[in-house]
Write a protein that holds these residues in place. Structure first.
Motif, mmCIF file in Angstrom:
data_model
loop_
_atom_site.group_PDB
_atom_site.id
_atom_site.type_symbol
_atom_site.label_atom_id
_atom_site.label_comp_id
_atom_site.label_asym_id
_atom_site.label_seq_id
_atom_site.Cartn_x
_atom_site.Cartn_y
_atom_site.Cartn_z
ATOM 1 N N UNK A 28 -32.066 57.492 24.861
ATOM 2 C CA UNK A 28 -31.059 58.541 24.782
ATOM 3 C C UNK A 28 -31.636 59.830 25.344
ATOM 4 N N UNK A 29 -30.755 60.756 25.682
ATOM 5 C CA UNK A 29 -31.200 62.062 26.167
ATOM 6 C C UNK A 29 -30.233 63.124 25.676
ATOM 7 N N UNK A 30 -30.703 64.371 25.678
ATOM 8 C CA UNK A 30 -29.873 65.476 25.220
ATOM 9 C C UNK A 30 -30.227 66.737 25.985
ATOM 10 N N UNK A 31 -29.216 67.373 26.536
ATOM 11 C CA UNK A 31 -29.400 68.662 27.208
ATOM 12 C C UNK A 31 -28.726 69.800 26.448
ATOM 13 N N UNK A 32 -28.102 69.465 25.321
ATOM 14 C CA UNK A 32 -27.513 70.446 24.431
ATOM 15 C C UNK A 32 -27.868 70.038 23.003
ATOM 16 N N UNK A 33 -27.948 71.009 22.118
ATOM 17 C CA UNK A 33 -28.270 70.723 20.722
ATOM 18 C C UNK A 33 -27.291 69.699 20.147
ATOM 19 N N UNK A 34 -27.849 68.645 19.567
ATOM 20 C CA UNK A 34 -27.094 67.592 18.870
ATOM 21 C C UNK A 34 -26.298 66.667 19.784
ATOM 22 N N UNK A 35 -26.397 66.809 21.098
ATOM 23 C CA UNK A 35 -25.574 65.968 21.981
ATOM 24 C C UNK A 35 -25.874 64.484 21.807
ATOM 25 N N UNK B 192 -40.675 55.549 30.206
ATOM 26 C CA UNK B 192 -41.039 54.198 30.624
ATOM 27 C C UNK B 192 -39.972 53.590 31.531
ATOM 28 N N UNK B 193 -38.958 54.358 31.896
ATOM 29 C CA UNK B 193 -37.837 53.820 32.674
ATOM 30 C C UNK B 193 -38.142 53.944 34.164
ATOM 31 N N UNK B 194 -38.488 52.826 34.782
ATOM 32 C CA UNK B 194 -38.828 52.839 36.205
ATOM 33 C C UNK B 194 -37.654 52.332 37.046
ATOM 34 N N UNK C 156 -26.348 58.156 33.092
ATOM 35 C CA UNK C 156 -26.992 58.207 31.774
ATOM 36 C C UNK C 156 -28.406 57.642 31.858
ATOM 37 N N UNK C 157 -28.556 56.496 32.507
ATOM 38 C CA UNK C 157 -29.889 55.902 32.634
ATOM 39 C C UNK C 157 -30.817 56.832 33.414
ATOM 40 N N UNK C 158 -30.304 57.403 34.481
ATOM 41 C CA UNK C 158 -31.113 58.337 35.275
ATOM 42 C C UNK C 158 -31.555 59.526 34.430
#
Length: 204
Positions: free
Chosen positions: A140-147, A93-95, A78-80
């Motif tokens: 957070x991240x999303x690769x699908x709508x509303x994920x 900004x995530x190093x 998730x962090x990646x």
């Protein structure tokens, strides 16, 4: 970005938890920058848990159960994913230091994630830090709508069920405001934080 404080010579997981307890959090200028700096916003973003709002369209999506929602099964992934560039976010900004520090916090029981899966594919998620009865959302991240939205709803449900008092979003965005996020002055945030940290550390 008000309240920026330049890098500390060495940030340990223990120092990081202490920083959260007094209202600070770290960031990097970019994913490629090896240095971190402390941030203490004059206006802090929070989502009042009792005033969390879910739109009708999102509620309809959630009822369809489009994703398998899991907790803490793929924290590093998730962090990646949060650190990866996206069409609407060309840089983050995530190093590497952030990834390492929060991975350690996860193993210590102080960093957690919510994941949205489609079969064996991780398609959305978020992560953050828990301390006392406070949860500090990081990214957070999303690769699908509303994920990612579905993950946020799952997070709030879990926090409320476990007795958390504060959901800190650091800053507000138009996206988060649709869920009820507000800006609070630093002095008011300090009272909210103190109230949440007066509780023993709650299970996530």
């Amino acid at each position: 970005m008000a309240g920026r404080r330049r890098k500390h010579p060495e940030i340990t997981p223990e120092l990081l938890l202490r920083a959260y307890s007094i209202g600070l959090f770290p960031m990097a200028d970019s994913a490629d920058d090896p240095e971190l700096f402390w941030v203490e916003p004059d206006l802090r973003g929070v989502i009042p848990l009792d005033e969390f709002h879910v739109s009708r369209s999102l509620a309809k999506t959630i009822r369809r159960k489009p994703f398998d929602i899991r907790f803490d099964t793929a924290f590093d992934a998730v962090v990646k994913s949060c650190a990866e560039a996206a069409p609407d976010r060309p840089s983050t900004w995530i190093n590497a230091k952030i990834k390492s520090l929060y991975g350690t916090l996860h193993r210590m029981g102080h960093a957690h994630c919510v994941e949205a899966w489609e079969g064996d594919q991780l398609v959305g998620g978020l992560y953050g830090v828990s301390l006392g009865a406070a949860f500090f959302g990081e990214s957070m991240f999303s690769r699908r709508t509303d994920a990612s939205k579905v993950c946020l709803v799952a997070l709030v449900e879990r926090l409320k069920a476990n007795g958390f008092r504060l959901l800190d979003t650091q800053f507000t965005t138009e996206h988060l405001k649709t869920f009820g996020a507000i800006d609070v002055p630093k002095i008011e945030y300090e009272d909210m934080l103190a109230n949440a940290l007066a509780s023993p550390h709650l299970p996530f």
